[in-house]
Design an enzyme around this catalytic site. Structure first.
Site, PDB file in Angstrom:
ATOM      1  N   LEU A 162       0.835  -1.207   0.000  1.00 17.68           N
ATOM      2  CA  LEU A 162       0.000   0.000   0.000  1.00 17.68           C
ATOM      3  C   LEU A 162       0.866   1.251   0.000  1.00 17.68           C
ATOM      4  O   LEU A 162       1.791   1.372   0.805  1.00 17.68           O
ATOM      5  CB  LEU A 162      -0.911   0.012   1.234  1.00 17.68           C
ATOM      6  CG  LEU A 162      -1.877  -1.166   1.359  1.00 17.68           C
ATOM      7  CD1 LEU A 162      -1.620  -1.912   2.651  1.00 17.68           C
ATOM      8  CD2 LEU A 162      -3.304  -0.711   1.316  1.00 17.68           C
ATOM      9  N   ASP A 163       0.557   2.165  -0.908  1.00 16.14           N
ATOM     10  CA  ASP A 163       1.198   3.482  -0.905  1.00 16.14           C
ATOM     11  C   ASP A 163       0.689   4.264   0.313  1.00 16.14           C
ATOM     12  O   ASP A 163      -0.392   3.985   0.827  1.00 16.14           O
ATOM     13  CB  ASP A 163       0.832   4.209  -2.201  1.00 16.14           C
ATOM     14  CG  ASP A 163       1.277   5.652  -2.204  1.00 16.14           C
ATOM     15  OD1 ASP A 163       2.448   5.918  -1.906  1.00 16.14           O
ATOM     16  OD2 ASP A 163       0.432   6.525  -2.496  1.00 16.14           O
ATOM     17  N   LYS A 164       1.465   5.237   0.773  1.00 15.61           N
ATOM     18  CA  LYS A 164       1.048   6.027   1.942  1.00 15.61           C
ATOM     19  C   LYS A 164       0.209   7.234   1.531  1.00 15.61           C
ATOM     20  O   LYS A 164      -0.995   7.281   1.773  1.00 15.61           O
ATOM     21  CB  LYS A 164       2.266   6.500   2.756  1.00 15.61           C
ATOM     22  CG  LYS A 164       1.859   7.287   4.021  1.00 15.61           C
ATOM     23  CD  LYS A 164       3.053   7.872   4.736  1.00 15.61           C
ATOM     24  CE  LYS A 164       3.532   9.147   4.094  1.00 15.61           C
ATOM     25  NZ  LYS A 164       2.608  10.297   4.277  1.00 15.61           N
ATOM     26  N   THR A 165       0.839   8.199   0.868  1.00 18.36           N
ATOM     27  CA  THR A 165       0.191   9.471   0.587  1.00 18.36           C
ATOM     28  C   THR A 165      -0.927   9.338  -0.439  1.00 18.36           C
ATOM     29  O   THR A 165      -0.705   8.882  -1.554  1.00 18.36           O
ATOM     30  CB  THR A 165       1.229  10.494   0.074  1.00 18.36           C
ATOM     31  OG1 THR A 165       2.283  10.570   1.020  1.00 18.36           O
ATOM     32  CG2 THR A 165       0.605  11.867  -0.095  1.00 18.36           C
TER      33      THR A 165
END
Length: 466
Positions: A176-179
């Site tokens: 999962l990407d954060k931003t």
């Protein structure tokens, strides 16, 4: 040598030769808060110059920028992916000729070997052909897939074809990407601390709001909106000579000619030639939490501390919990600093987080997960996520906040940006697979029973048709 005005997009990769500014690098690195840059710092094509005028020297041609390499990586990843052929198509390719051959054998072999009349033999052969017709078998697959695709679309899940719906059940890991994926992608005021007597606190609040309101920097805007939301009143006095110090903060003069500074901790520390022990401790604590720290000070002392950070989405922790309950290995990939990544990962319930990743690093991380765990999904929203989305066994893009290139590279688009739709997509895929095999088992099972009855002479044409 290029001059880049405030608010303009940087055209090529390069190095700053003059000026200071805050650069919005979210499209390339995924960092949620603009990065302060000055002489000697590297800038990327496609990023946005925030506040100051920059002079920069280009270091690459248009075809060799970081952005161009990202696009090339996406194209390469898409070309190397081979579509898998469905089970039913392969089965039908063998099944149909076999049934036809068997019917011919019954029509010809019955009279010659079994002593049947030609009429009986041809009748039984026709019954076998009708029973063996793969209509129910062939219909079982597309009807189930279309039904599942429609159910997904109703929930805001857009699958780009049935093949991706079928593949989702095979996933073993999710990155999962954060931003913009786990978080909202915009800074918010999280914490404020006051280093003045309680009687002066309301005055200092008003001063902070007045200075923050004069800056276009996203951190300053977050402080201003956060203070307004907390009911801070406007400063009753007047501030003079208000001006932004690019890359540092905002400076102003009060009526009694007392200077005020609102900016990042390092700048205030240099102006004051050090910080008090209590202030330093508060700053270090907030930095350890992965937050961006801004201080308000006059020429004598630090008056207040403001901690700004990108906030976790409301559904993120629940989505992660559901993914883990499905038996999937979860990991966060981020372009932000490792400290920030660790803080968000802890809030989301993720045990593993990797920070400071450029687009090619995310691509390597996906390949590593594929090697160690098996089929891997990537969930992201930015240009920087596109190579990883294209290379993953399943790319899932956040459609509401996502970029066009991310949605183009992905196999599934979550239109409402609700992360809970990711585990729902996997559950839908597994349920679809179960229904698909139920349909195939029923179609073949009933055929087999009537088939045996036909060979024994007990099946009639109406039974075959039924």
């Amino acid at each position: 040598v290029l001059r880049v005005k405030a608010g303009e997009r940087i055209a090529l990769d390069g190095v700053i030769t003059a000026g200071n500014s805050a650069i919005d690098q979210s499209s390339v690195t995924g960092e949620s808060i603009p990065v302060d840059k000055g002489t000697g710092d590297t800038v990327f094509a496609g990023t946005i110059n925030g506040t100051g005028v920059l002079q920069m020297r280009s270091t690459s041609t248009a075809g060799n920028t970081t952005l161009a390499r990202i696009i090339h990586a996406v194209e390469e990843a898409q070309h190397t992916r081979a579509p898998t052929q469905g089970f039913v198509d392969r089965f039908a390719a063998v099944y149909t000729p076999l049934i036809f051959a068997l019917a011919v054998a019954v029509a010809l072999g019955g009279p010659l070997l079994m002593g049947w009349s030609w009429l009986d033999a041809v009748y039984k052969a026709l019954v076998l052909l009708v029973i063996g017709c793969p209509c129910a078998l062939v219909i079982a697959t597309p009807v189930t897939i279309v039904s599942a695709l429609t159910a997904g679309a109703r929930r805001g899940l857009l699958f780009k074809g049935g093949i991706h719906l079928e593949q989702a059940r095979l996933l073993k890991a999710v990155a999962l990407d954060k931003t913009g994926t786990l978080t909202h992608g915009r800074p918010q005021l999280i914490h404020s601390e006051w280093f003045v007597a309680p009687a002066r606190e309301s005055e200092v609040r008003a001063l902070a709001l007045a200075l923050a309101g004069e800056s276009d920097h996203p951190v300053s805007r977050a402080i201003a909106s956060g203070l307004q939301a907390r009911g801070t009143h406007r400063y009753p006095g007047t501030l003079q000579q208000i001006h932004a110090v690019p890359g540092h903060g905002v400076q102003a003069e009060q009526a009694d000619e007392e200077s005020l500074l609102l900016g990042h901790a390092g700048w205030i520390e240099r102006q004051h030639e050090g910080l008090d022990a209590a202030v330093r401790q508060a700053v270090m604590h907030q930095l350890a939490e992965g937050r961006t720290v801004t201080l308000l000070a006059n020429q004598h002392q630090v008056l207040a501390l403001f901690a700004v950070a990108d906030q976790l989405r409301a559904q993120a922790a629940q989505a992660v919990e559901e993914l883990q309950a499905l038996g999937l290995h979860t990991v966060m990939l981020s372009g932000d600093h490792q400290t920030t990544a660790d803080a968000i990962a802890h809030q989301a319930g993720l045990s593993q987080a990797r920070g400071n990743l450029l687009p090619e690093d995310k691509l390597d991380a996906i390949r590593s997960l594929q090697h160690s765990h098996g089929a891997t999904a990537m969930v992201g929203d930015g240009i920087n996520d596109a190579p990883a989305l294209a290379s993953a066994d399943m790319g899932i893009a956040m459609g509401g906040a996502g970029t066009d290139i991310a949605m183009e590279a992905a196999d599934v688009v979550v239109m409402n940006d609700d992360l809970r739709r990711v585990p729902e997509a996997i559950r839908l895929s597994r349920h679809t697979h179960e229904v698909l095999w139920q349909n195939i088992a029923l179609a073949l099972g009933i055929k087999f029973v009537v088939f045996v009855l036909a060979l024994m002479g007990h099946a009639t044409m109406w039974m075959a048709v039924f």
